[in-house]
Design a protein around this motif. Structure first.
Motif, PDB file in Angstrom:
ATOM      1  N   GLN A 282       0.825  -1.199   0.000  1.00 45.93           N
ATOM      2  CA  GLN A 282       0.000   0.000   0.000  1.00 45.93           C
ATOM      3  C   GLN A 282       0.860   1.249   0.000  1.00 45.93           C
ATOM      4  O   GLN A 282       2.022   1.211   0.406  1.00 45.93           O
ATOM      5  N   SER A 283       0.288   2.351  -0.445  1.00 45.07           N
ATOM      6  CA  SER A 283       0.984   3.631  -0.433  1.00 45.07           C
ATOM      7  C   SER A 283      -0.026   4.763  -0.371  1.00 45.07           C
ATOM      8  O   SER A 283      -1.204   4.563  -0.694  1.00 45.07           O
TER       9      SER A 283
ATOM     10  N   TYR B 222      -4.000   0.579  -2.845  1.00 49.29           N
ATOM     11  CA  TYR B 222      -4.120  -0.681  -2.096  1.00 49.29           C
ATOM     12  C   TYR B 222      -5.101  -1.559  -2.835  1.00 49.29           C
ATOM     13  O   TYR B 222      -6.178  -1.116  -3.208  1.00 49.29           O
ATOM     14  N   SER B 223      -4.736  -2.801  -3.001  1.00 48.53           N
ATOM     15  CA  SER B 223      -5.541  -3.703  -3.824  1.00 48.53           C
ATOM     16  C   SER B 223      -6.782  -4.204  -3.112  1.00 48.53           C
ATOM     17  O   SER B 223      -7.763  -4.580  -3.756  1.00 48.53           O
TER      18      SER B 223
ATOM     19  N   CYS C  13      -2.481  11.761   5.872  1.00 47.37           N
ATOM     20  CA  CYS C  13      -3.421  10.745   5.424  1.00 47.37           C
ATOM     21  C   CYS C  13      -2.737   9.387   5.580  1.00 47.37           C
ATOM     22  O   CYS C  13      -1.511   9.282   5.419  1.00 47.37           O
ATOM     23  N   ALA C  14      -3.507   8.353   5.918  1.00 44.74           N
ATOM     24  CA  ALA C  14      -2.916   7.039   6.132  1.00 44.74           C
ATOM     25  C   ALA C  14      -3.869   5.946   5.682  1.00 44.74           C
ATOM     26  O   ALA C  14      -5.091   6.118   5.700  1.00 44.74           O
ATOM     27  N   VAL C  15      -3.293   4.812   5.294  1.00 46.22           N
ATOM     28  CA  VAL C  15      -4.081   3.643   4.911  1.00 46.22           C
ATOM     29  C   VAL C  15      -3.594   2.450   5.720  1.00 46.22           C
ATOM     30  O   VAL C  15      -2.390   2.279   5.945  1.00 46.22           O
ATOM     31  N   SER C  16      -4.531   1.658   6.189  1.00 43.43           N
ATOM     32  CA  SER C  16      -4.195   0.463   6.951  1.00 43.43           C
ATOM     33  C   SER C  16      -4.425  -0.763   6.079  1.00 43.43           C
ATOM     34  O   SER C  16      -5.443  -0.853   5.384  1.00 43.43           O
TER      35      SER C  16
ATOM     36  N   THR D  42       0.274   2.856   6.887  1.00 41.13           N
ATOM     37  CA  THR D  42       1.229   3.563   6.033  1.00 41.13           C
ATOM     38  C   THR D  42       0.758   5.009   5.867  1.00 41.13           C
ATOM     39  O   THR D  42      -0.404   5.244   5.504  1.00 41.13           O
ATOM     40  N   PHE D  43       1.663   5.937   6.096  1.00 42.55           N
ATOM     41  CA  PHE D  43       1.333   7.359   6.051  1.00 42.55           C
ATOM     42  C   PHE D  43       1.819   8.021   4.767  1.00 42.55           C
ATOM     43  O   PHE D  43       2.819   7.610   4.177  1.00 42.55           O
ATOM     44  N   GLY D  44       1.113   9.081   4.380  1.00 44.08           N
ATOM     45  CA  GLY D  44       1.624   9.970   3.361  1.00 44.08           C
ATOM     46  C   GLY D  44       2.675  10.882   3.965  1.00 44.08           C
ATOM     47  O   GLY D  44       2.973  10.810   5.161  1.00 44.08           O
ATOM     48  N   LYS D  45       3.239  11.760   3.120  1.00 45.02           N
ATOM     49  CA  LYS D  45       4.312  12.624   3.591  1.00 45.02           C
ATOM     50  C   LYS D  45       3.816  13.835   4.369  1.00 45.02           C
ATOM     51  O   LYS D  45       4.610  14.563   4.953  1.00 45.02           O
ATOM     52  N   GLY D  46       2.519  14.024   4.375  1.00 45.40           N
ATOM     53  CA  GLY D  46       1.963  15.122   5.155  1.00 45.40           C
ATOM     54  C   GLY D  46       1.775  16.394   4.362  1.00 45.40           C
ATOM     55  O   GLY D  46       2.490  16.653   3.385  1.00 45.40           O
TER      56      GLY D  46
END
Lengths: 115, 109
Positions: A2-3, A27-28, A91-94, A104-108
């Motif tokens: 994921q990203s 993310y798939s 922002c983040a995705v689990s 996983t986090f974005g760079k902000g």
């Protein structure tokens, strides 16, 4: 894997104006999505989260975000910003990876509020 | 409210030095994480764990070891610190919704 992409490193908004901070994820599977906020010299705090159901989720302090699956986006919005909203927003995705959950986090995006 | 405590809050060490960052949570969470935060990179996952004795490798594990001794305690070890490891380190606990400590600032000179 994921990203998360937050395309804007810095956003400047006038106090009282509306706000949108952009977030796109990759993310798939079915994503769990989050927005966190970091005030100066502090750790991150949860602003809102999306697991399922209504694609528009409400958070603290008048923030909301909309999950758009077709666009892989989860943008953060606020109708009228206040000077105290100045902070860095992540922002983040689990996702489950090799049997364990990870975030996983974005760079902000740094939000600057002009008077 | 969930509580995550990190120590030390600030640390300066020399290149090649040995550093241990400690994290304790009182939330009864199974999952604990170590992240580093750097300008232009956001938060990057170093190691994480879903229970005592368990260790999972994150995205930037090189140069770091970690150990989860109990459900409450998670340690990050830098055995040969390098200037590239100068950073702000965050510990967190929880699953999906994370609770963060206040950070440990490490400077390697």
């Amino acid at each position: 894997a994921q990203s998360v992409t937050q395309p804007d490193a810095r956003v400047t908004v006038s106090e009282g104006a509306s706000l949108q901070l952009r977030c796109k994820y990759s993310y798939s599977g079915t994503p769990y999505l989050f927005w966190y906020v970091q005030y100066p010299r502090q750790g991150l705090q949860l602003l809102l989260k999306y697991y399922s159901g209504d694609p528009v989720v409400q958070g603290v302090n008048g923030f909301e975000a909309e999950f758009i699956k077709s666009n892989s986006s989860f943008h953060l919005r606020k109708a009228s910003v206040h000077w105290s909203d100045s902070a860095v927003y992540f922002c983040a995705v689990s996702a489950r990876t090799e049997g364990a959950d990870r975030l996983t986090f974005g760079k902000g995006t740094q939000l600057i509020i002009q008077p | 409210e969930a509580a995550v405590t990190q120590s030390p809050r600030n640390k300066v060490t020399v290149t090649g030095g040995n550093v241990t960052l400690s994290c304790r949570q009182t939330n009864s969470h199974n999952y604990m994480y170590w992240y580093r935060q750097d300008t232009g990179h956001g938060l990057r996952l170093i190691h994480y764990s879903y229970g005592a004795g368990n260790l999972q490798i994150g995205d930037v594990p090189d140069g770091y070891k970690a150990t989860r001794t109990t459900q409450e305690d998670f340690f990050l070890l830098l055995e040969l610190a390098s200037p590239s490891q100068t950073s702000l380190y965050f510990c967190a606990s929880g699953r999906n919704t994370l609770y963060f400590g206040e950070g440990s600032r490490l400077i390697v000179v």
